[in-house]
Scaffold this motif. Sequence first.
Motif, mmCIF file in Angstrom:
data_model
loop_
_atom_site.group_PDB
_atom_site.id
_atom_site.type_symbol
_atom_site.label_atom_id
_atom_site.label_comp_id
_atom_site.label_asym_id
_atom_site.label_seq_id
_atom_site.Cartn_x
_atom_site.Cartn_y
_atom_site.Cartn_z
ATOM 1 N N LEU B 154 2.391 -4.522 3.166
ATOM 2 C CA LEU B 154 1.470 -3.635 2.451
ATOM 3 C C LEU B 154 0.267 -3.307 3.338
ATOM 4 C CD1 LEU B 154 0.837 -2.440 -0.472
ATOM 5 C CD2 LEU B 154 -0.697 -4.406 -0.692
ATOM 6 N N PHE B 157 1.298 -0.990 6.074
ATOM 7 C CA PHE B 157 1.514 0.350 5.522
ATOM 8 C C PHE B 157 0.176 1.090 5.420
ATOM 9 C CE2 PHE B 157 4.475 2.526 2.169
ATOM 10 C CZ PHE B 157 4.196 3.759 2.740
ATOM 11 N N GLY B 158 -0.825 0.407 4.871
ATOM 12 C CA GLY B 158 -2.146 1.019 4.715
ATOM 13 C C GLY B 158 -2.747 1.421 6.054
ATOM 14 N N TRP B 233 -7.236 -6.470 -6.745
ATOM 15 C CA TRP B 233 -8.195 -5.566 -6.095
ATOM 16 C C TRP B 233 -7.824 -5.321 -4.644
ATOM 17 C CZ3 TRP B 233 -10.696 -2.484 -8.910
ATOM 18 C CH2 TRP B 233 -11.099 -2.870 -10.181
ATOM 19 N N VAL B 235 -4.845 -5.552 -3.388
ATOM 20 C CA VAL B 235 -3.638 -4.719 -3.362
ATOM 21 C C VAL B 235 -4.021 -3.255 -3.611
ATOM 22 C CG1 VAL B 235 -1.501 -4.167 -4.593
ATOM 23 C CG2 VAL B 235 -2.020 -6.544 -3.984
ATOM 24 N N LEU B 236 -4.900 -3.062 -4.603
ATOM 25 C CA LEU B 236 -5.320 -1.699 -4.933
ATOM 26 C C LEU B 236 -5.969 -1.018 -3.727
ATOM 27 C CD1 LEU B 236 -5.487 0.345 -7.271
ATOM 28 C CD2 LEU B 236 -7.829 -0.460 -7.641
ATOM 29 N N TYR B 237 -6.787 -1.802 -2.981
ATOM 30 C CA TYR B 237 -7.458 -1.250 -1.806
ATOM 31 C C TYR B 237 -6.421 -0.647 -0.854
ATOM 32 C CZ TYR B 237 -10.844 -0.963 2.050
ATOM 33 O OH TYR B 237 -11.671 -0.513 3.043
ATOM 34 N N PHE B 238 -5.331 -1.379 -0.645
ATOM 35 C CA PHE B 238 -4.321 -0.875 0.295
ATOM 36 C C PHE B 238 -3.497 0.254 -0.299
ATOM 37 C CE2 PHE B 238 -5.418 -4.829 2.350
ATOM 38 C CZ PHE B 238 -5.581 -4.373 3.649
ATOM 39 N N VAL B 239 -3.253 0.216 -1.601
ATOM 40 C CA VAL B 239 -2.530 1.322 -2.232
ATOM 41 C C VAL B 239 -3.308 2.623 -2.040
ATOM 42 C CG1 VAL B 239 -1.768 2.279 -4.448
ATOM 43 C CG2 VAL B 239 -1.283 -0.107 -3.880
ATOM 44 N N VAL B 240 -4.638 2.534 -2.197
ATOM 45 C CA VAL B 240 -5.459 3.733 -1.987
ATOM 46 C C VAL B 240 -5.388 4.181 -0.524
ATOM 47 C CG1 VAL B 240 -7.830 4.635 -1.998
ATOM 48 C CG2 VAL B 240 -6.997 3.250 -3.916
ATOM 49 N N ILE B 242 -2.961 3.770 1.508
ATOM 50 C CA ILE B 242 -1.641 4.374 1.744
ATOM 51 C C ILE B 242 -1.631 5.809 1.228
ATOM 52 C CG2 ILE B 242 0.794 4.306 1.035
ATOM 53 C CD1 ILE B 242 0.447 1.184 0.993
ATOM 54 N N ALA B 243 -2.114 5.993 0.006
ATOM 55 C CA ALA B 243 -2.075 7.324 -0.608
ATOM 56 C C ALA B 243 -2.921 8.311 0.193
ATOM 57 C CB ALA B 243 -2.560 7.248 -2.049
#
Lengths: 311, 259
Positions: B154, B157-158, B233, B235-240, B242-243
């Motif tokens: 993850l 990916f970010g 939080w 995980v969310l940081y990296f999801v953002v 990535i997006a």
Amino acid sequence: MEKPIDIVIHARGLTKDFGQLRAVDSVDFEVRKGEAFGLLGPNGAGKSTTMRMIASVSKRTGGELSILGLDPNEYGPDIRGHLGVVPQQDNLDLEIKVRENLIVYGRYFGLPMKFLRPKADELIEFVQLTEKAKAKVDTLSGGMKRRLTIARALINEPDILLLDEPTTGLDPQARHVLWDRLFRLKESGVTLVITTHYMDEAEQLCDRLIVMDKGRIMAAGTPASLIQEFSSREVVELRFGSDKNARLAEQLRGFGERIEVLPDRILIYTDTGEEDLARIVERGLRPVTSLVRRSSLEDVFLRLTGRSLIE
Amino acid sequence: MRQIYAGRPHTVVLRALYALKTSAWFIVVSGFFEPVFYLLAFGLGLGTLVGSVTGPLGQPVSYAAFIAPALLATSAMNGAIYDSTWNVFFKMRFARLYEGMIATSLGTLDIALGEIMYALLRGLVYALAFMAVMLSLGLVPSVWGILAVPAALLIAFGFSACGMALTSYMTTFQQMDWINFFMLPMFLFSATFYPITVYPEYIRWIIKLFPLWHGIELIRGLTLGQFDVSILWHVLYFVVMIAVGLIATTRRLTNLFMK
Ligand SMILES: Nc1ncnc2c1ncn2[C@@H]1O[C@H](COP(=O)(O)OP(=O)(O)O)[C@@H](O)[C@H]1O
Ligand SMILES: [Mg+2]
């Protein structure tokens, strides 16, 4: 709008701006299925820009464009799936080998390995690179790279093959090998769109062509009809030495239909070249060299723009 | 969407695997050894001086077990950044590779995702290898530690997505050096070698803005058994990341190669 099935490319008022610069200025043309269509013009005429719009990798600024009946603004990937592209500058994958270049490119189109393996071998043979199949791309000569690029463009069995200056920078022998391959493709029914600034290439390869300059179409037709319309049957070329050409042109008035004075030579457009030359010599004018030849597309271009194709 | 995505990023990965055969194996292998050397020098070497430190649950933890997850996160970052910056920069500016891809029925999102997926594949191999080293040295006290491998992916990916987006704006090698200039201090100060509590409050907040801190905390939380809401939080940081990275990269590729 309904279009006849055999029109594969249709452009109306096609325009492309790069900022302030209008690279392609409202051009109209149609390409028919199975023909070899040429875009002839000097550097900067807008040929590559037109090609990139046809290749559906460049968005037009204005006008209409349809390729295989589809609008590239909406169906870019679908159209590209039916095209083969030989860009002006080779963009082969230098990190992988010759045969892998074909296989990988075919995979980009989503074609299965089962189809690609024999297809790659067939194409490598077609472009006469069998010995080099396992070589690295950077060991190939310029002509070989060009042929590999053509093979790569054929991997998806395209309906239309786009060739942007396919032989620029090649030596005469490599050019003839390449022309021969293009003839065969044409015979096998592939539609070719070719840009070039070589008039002999356009005359040899193209059934019909447009002459472009500064983003505009100056004339359109078959090579023969363009020559007939814009030039005479023959041309007398005279060289008196660069300092004398302009002065002597005065004395040549009355010969031919038209006289063109270039810095290095004088061109007399006429239907009776040998006779005219004999009469010129009779008059006591002594050119350093003289030559009677058939009119070419080069003359057409000169007539239309007042400039040579290759400066 | 169909203009930018043909559903074939795996063909871009395939291309990278063919290219790997002819690439410098030294660089590929060094990606594994770098964090192992840090672990040996600092964790085991320096660790004998440090003794044990206090873990996230207040438990005593060996110094090696404290920095090992940080090194895993850092190597995920370094691998991702190397692949998505230097490699991509060369391909974008010199190799004309993407120009060729764009002429097929691939879309720009296929290209972006394909390059990132390849970086992740490499990252996965490194993460598994480093995890094996951590396990064999007994540095993973918690069973949640198993999730450190997907967490490392993850993180990679970010960083890949954002690294590729940044690279697309760079035009010179000097600009590329700025990336390294930024990465080294991030590596040193993101609570890598000591807990964030050594900093005064306001510096902590600055550190917490940077992605590596979130990566390190995420993996450290997993290997040392702090499995709570803070993980979400991170995980969310990296999801953002990535997006944002994917959208920006796809846009830039379109602007650069389809103008
Ligand atoms: N990507 C671009 N950005 C800005 N100007 C461009 C770009 N591509 C082409 N041009 C300009 O458009 C004009 C036509 O170029 P081009 O289509 O390459 O001509 P040709 O292929 O006939 O030599 C030239 O003046 C060129 O400088
Ligand atoms: Mg051109």
